[in-house]
Motif scaffolding. Structure first.
Motif, PDB file in Angstrom:
ATOM      1  N   PHE A  55       0.670  -1.358   0.042  1.00 50.84           N
ATOM      2  CA  PHE A  55       0.078   0.015  -0.051  1.00 50.84           C
ATOM      3  C   PHE A  55       0.940   1.273  -0.094  1.00 50.84           C
ATOM      4  O   PHE A  55       0.992   1.826   1.236  1.00 50.84           O
ATOM      5  CB  PHE A  55      -1.014   0.017   1.323  1.00 50.84           C
ATOM      6  N   PRO A  56       1.322   1.784  -1.336  1.00 50.07           N
ATOM      7  CA  PRO A  56       1.938   3.120  -1.185  1.00 50.07           C
ATOM      8  C   PRO A  56       1.158   4.125  -1.097  1.00 50.07           C
ATOM      9  O   PRO A  56       0.037   4.220  -1.401  1.00 50.07           O
ATOM     10  CB  PRO A  56       2.663   3.087  -2.530  1.00 50.07           C
ATOM     11  N   ASP A  57       1.558   5.238  -0.123  1.00 46.01           N
ATOM     12  CA  ASP A  57       0.959   6.605  -0.007  1.00 46.01           C
ATOM     13  C   ASP A  57       0.612   7.296  -1.281  1.00 46.01           C
ATOM     14  O   ASP A  57       1.698   7.226  -2.302  1.00 46.01           O
ATOM     15  CB  ASP A  57       1.570   7.371   0.865  1.00 46.01           C
ATOM     16  N   LYS A  58      -0.518   7.815  -1.581  1.00 46.58           N
ATOM     17  CA  LYS A  58      -0.668   8.649  -2.633  1.00 46.58           C
ATOM     18  C   LYS A  58       0.368   9.700  -2.876  1.00 46.58           C
ATOM     19  O   LYS A  58       0.458  10.199  -3.970  1.00 46.58           O
ATOM     20  CB  LYS A  58      -2.272   9.137  -2.753  1.00 46.58           C
ATOM     21  N   LYS A  59       0.761  10.308  -1.890  1.00 46.69           N
ATOM     22  CA  LYS A  59       1.778  11.338  -1.867  1.00 46.69           C
ATOM     23  C   LYS A  59       3.232  10.874  -2.380  1.00 46.69           C
ATOM     24  O   LYS A  59       4.077  11.735  -2.547  1.00 46.69           O
ATOM     25  CB  LYS A  59       1.660  12.300  -0.641  1.00 46.69           C
ATOM     26  N   SER A  60       3.452   9.698  -2.333  1.00 47.04           N
ATOM     27  CA  SER A  60       4.888   8.985  -2.543  1.00 47.04           C
ATOM     28  C   SER A  60       5.176   9.610  -4.069  1.00 47.04           C
ATOM     29  O   SER A  60       4.636   9.811  -4.827  1.00 47.04           O
ATOM     30  CB  SER A  60       5.040   7.585  -2.722  1.00 47.04           C
ATOM     31  N   THR A  61       6.625  10.069  -3.984  1.00 51.69           N
ATOM     32  CA  THR A  61       6.981  10.428  -5.275  1.00 51.69           C
ATOM     33  C   THR A  61       7.970   9.311  -5.892  1.00 51.69           C
ATOM     34  O   THR A  61       8.203   9.301  -7.046  1.00 51.69           O
ATOM     35  CB  THR A  61       8.257  11.601  -4.950  1.00 51.69           C
TER      36      THR A  61
END
Length: 164
Positions: A55-61
């Motif tokens: 589950f990666p954060d939507k804000k992840s670059t």
């Protein structure tokens, strides 16, 4: 039906009581440079077909770089690899400075001394609140050493201690 309001700090504190394993998800970006992110949400999903998820954060670059690659490697970290996690978890484009890795036959970065590597083709990405639920179809996997896994619990890295 009434909506319940949950305080974000309380949510993190309570869910932080549950220890998780630590993995580094890697791929090569569009310029053939390694991209990576530390995840504590990795899980097996299905045996048939063989699927795993995180589950990666939507804000992840870092996630968009990995998503664009279309495939990724999950590197399971050992308790002695805190320096790798701190490097990969840093902001910016210098995440792999000092991190040893090799490229697999699928052209994926495999971090040296990881406990296991699981190479995947991107299977699906589903919205899940402020995160994405990413599933990968396993292409190849290997256990590389039988050591203590890295765990994350209450905001700290640690290892496993057997209860006798």
């Amino acid at each position: 039906m009434t909506q319940t309001t949950i305080d974000a700090a309380d949510f993190r504190k309570v869910l932080g009581s549950y220890p998780t394993g630590v993995c580094v998800v890697t791929a090569l970006d569009g310029d053939n440079k390694p991209a990576g992110m530390v995840v504590g949400s990795f899980t097996s999903v299905s045996l048939d077909p063989p699927l795993v998820g995180f589950f990666p954060d939507k804000k992840s670059t870092s996630w968009p770089l990995i998503e664009n690659a279309g495939h990724f490697c999950v590197n399971v970290m050992g308790s002695d690899q805190q320096d790798v996690c701190r490097a990969i978890g840093a902001k910016g484009d210098q995440k792999f400075v000092g991190v040893e890795y090799t490229l697999s036959e699928h052209n994926l970065p495999i971090i040296a001394n990881s406990l296991a590597c699981i190479e995947c083709r991107l299977y699906s990405v589903t919205e899940a609140g402020d995160h994405w639920f990413v599933m990968g179809e396993v292409l190849r996997m290997e256990s590389t050493r039988d050591e203590d896994p890295m765990l994350f619990h209450r905001g700290k890295y640690g290892g496993f201690a057997e209860v006798l």
